[in-house]
Write a protein that holds these residues in place. Sequence first.
Motif, PDB file in Angstrom:
ATOM      1  N   LEU A 222       4.374   7.204   2.260  1.00 58.64           N
ATOM      2  CA  LEU A 222       4.748   5.987   2.969  1.00 58.64           C
ATOM      3  C   LEU A 222       4.304   4.765   2.184  1.00 58.64           C
ATOM      4  CD1 LEU A 222       3.382   7.138   6.425  1.00 58.64           C
ATOM      5  CD2 LEU A 222       5.789   6.763   5.939  1.00 58.64           C
TER       6      LEU A 222
ATOM      7  N   GLN B  84       0.818  11.254   3.991  1.00 60.82           N
ATOM      8  CA  GLN B  84       0.554  11.850   5.294  1.00 60.82           C
ATOM      9  C   GLN B  84       0.915  13.327   5.243  1.00 60.82           C
ATOM     10  OE1 GLN B  84       2.834  10.180   8.537  1.00 60.82           O
ATOM     11  NE2 GLN B  84       1.513  11.071  10.090  1.00 60.82           N
TER      12      GLN B  84
ATOM     13  N   PHE C 248      -6.724   5.770   9.238  1.00 63.15           N
ATOM     14  CA  PHE C 248      -6.005   6.314  10.377  1.00 63.15           C
ATOM     15  C   PHE C 248      -6.716   7.518  10.985  1.00 63.15           C
ATOM     16  CE2 PHE C 248      -1.812   4.265  10.601  1.00 63.15           C
ATOM     17  CZ  PHE C 248      -1.860   3.481   9.471  1.00 63.15           C
TER      18      PHE C 248
ATOM     19  N   PRO D  27      -1.889   9.088   8.205  1.00 65.29           N
ATOM     20  CA  PRO D  27      -1.713   8.653   6.811  1.00 65.29           C
ATOM     21  C   PRO D  27      -3.058   8.357   6.151  1.00 65.29           C
ATOM     22  CG  PRO D  27      -0.235   7.458   8.280  1.00 65.29           C
ATOM     23  CD  PRO D  27      -1.214   8.180   9.150  1.00 65.29           C
TER      24      PRO D  27
ATOM     25  N   TYR E 268       0.611   5.301   1.139  1.00 68.85           N
ATOM     26  CA  TYR E 268      -0.137   6.291   1.908  1.00 68.85           C
ATOM     27  C   TYR E 268       0.522   7.654   1.727  1.00 68.85           C
ATOM     28  CZ  TYR E 268      -2.406   2.555   4.655  1.00 68.85           C
ATOM     29  OH  TYR E 268      -3.142   1.473   5.059  1.00 68.85           O
TER      30      TYR E 268
ATOM     31  N   GLU F  51      -7.278  -2.628   4.175  1.00 66.73           N
ATOM     32  CA  GLU F  51      -7.219  -1.177   4.106  1.00 66.73           C
ATOM     33  C   GLU F  51      -7.475  -0.622   5.492  1.00 66.73           C
ATOM     34  OE1 GLU F  51      -9.874   0.552   1.322  1.00 66.73           O
ATOM     35  OE2 GLU F  51      -9.317   2.616   1.825  1.00 66.73           O
ATOM     36  N   GLN F  52      -6.557   0.176   5.973  1.00 62.50           N
ATOM     37  CA  GLN F  52      -6.668   0.759   7.298  1.00 62.50           C
ATOM     38  C   GLN F  52      -6.920   2.257   7.173  1.00 62.50           C
ATOM     39  OE1 GLN F  52      -3.391  -0.332   9.875  1.00 62.50           O
ATOM     40  NE2 GLN F  52      -3.309  -2.399   9.061  1.00 62.50           N
TER      41      GLN F  52
ATOM     42  N   LEU G 117       4.318  13.471   3.167  1.00 61.27           N
ATOM     43  CA  LEU G 117       5.157  12.310   3.432  1.00 61.27           C
ATOM     44  C   LEU G 117       4.503  11.104   2.768  1.00 61.27           C
ATOM     45  CD1 LEU G 117       7.576  11.088   5.054  1.00 61.27           C
ATOM     46  CD2 LEU G 117       5.946  10.667   6.904  1.00 61.27           C
TER      47      LEU G 117
ATOM     48  N   THR H 130      -3.681   0.287  -3.195  1.00 60.27           N
ATOM     49  CA  THR H 130      -3.184  -1.031  -2.814  1.00 60.27           C
ATOM     50  C   THR H 130      -2.851  -1.787  -4.089  1.00 60.27           C
ATOM     51  OG1 THR H 130      -4.556  -1.100  -0.827  1.00 60.27           O
ATOM     52  CG2 THR H 130      -3.697  -3.190  -1.632  1.00 60.27           C
TER      53      THR H 130
ATOM     54  N   GLN I 116       0.840  -1.192   0.000  1.00 64.22           N
ATOM     55  CA  GLN I 116       0.000   0.000   0.000  1.00 64.22           C
ATOM     56  C   GLN I 116       0.878   1.246   0.000  1.00 64.22           C
ATOM     57  OE1 GLN I 116      -2.363  -0.545   3.542  1.00 64.22           O
ATOM     58  NE2 GLN I 116      -3.725  -2.013   2.574  1.00 64.22           N
TER      59      GLN I 116
ATOM     60  N   LEU J 286      -4.709   6.365   2.815  1.00 60.48           N
ATOM     61  CA  LEU J 286      -4.413   5.366   1.796  1.00 60.48           C
ATOM     62  C   LEU J 286      -4.627   5.924   0.389  1.00 60.48           C
ATOM     63  CD1 LEU J 286      -3.725   2.364   1.202  1.00 60.48           C
ATOM     64  CD2 LEU J 286      -6.183   1.941   1.148  1.00 60.48           C
TER      65      LEU J 286
END
Lengths: 113, 117
Positions: free
Chosen positions: A88, A37, B108, A43, A35, B105-106, A86, A48, A33, A45
Amino acid sequence: TQLLEQSPQFLSIQEGENLTVYCNSSSVFSSLQWYRQEPGEGPVLLVTVVTGGEVKKLKRLTFQFGDARKDSSLHITAAQPGDTGLYLCAGAGSGGSNYKLTFGKGTLLTVNP
Amino acid sequence: DSGVTQTPKHLITATGQRVTLRCSPRSGDLSVYWYQQSLDQGLQFLIQYYNGEERAKGNILERFSAQQFPDLHSELNLSSLELGDSALYFCASSVGAGLAGVGVEQFFGPGTRLTVL
């Protein structure tokens, strides 16, 4: 232990330039994945990727998963100041640990107007 | 707005103290994850709960503990705090605990910034 190395660590470019950031590992991941931020936030998404060799496009962002599922890249075309943040990458392990994400330390991108 | 809420946003405390961070997952999400983010270590996975039960452990110190309550909110307890515990602590949530072959899928939360003086 699965580790993800991201490069470059810092990148400062002018608006309109193209860039590529990399995410590399010696381990195989079941999926990866990306991300973004922003300061003071968690973060978010972006994408994927699951299949080796997979390429996904999200407007000006192109994500690629390596054939061996050990590395990935993010290419941004005609960067804009709003792309600053950022970036990630995070790999999900294979088998029973596929819900556990291992994060790289990130690439801090600054796009100057 | 991810739908994940965390409180407090900022926390300043002294070494040796104990604090509790709180997280409410997105509506319908059963999994909660805790992460620590520092400049030198990046985003480190601490622990995951799924529907009230511990699912996975990462680099969580013995001084730290967590739980997920019946209403699915979670708390992260940090005790005997040290200067090195100063960091951003993020909670994330997901619908499930993970599907075979696909990273879950997370989502945050905005994080809690902990400063230990």
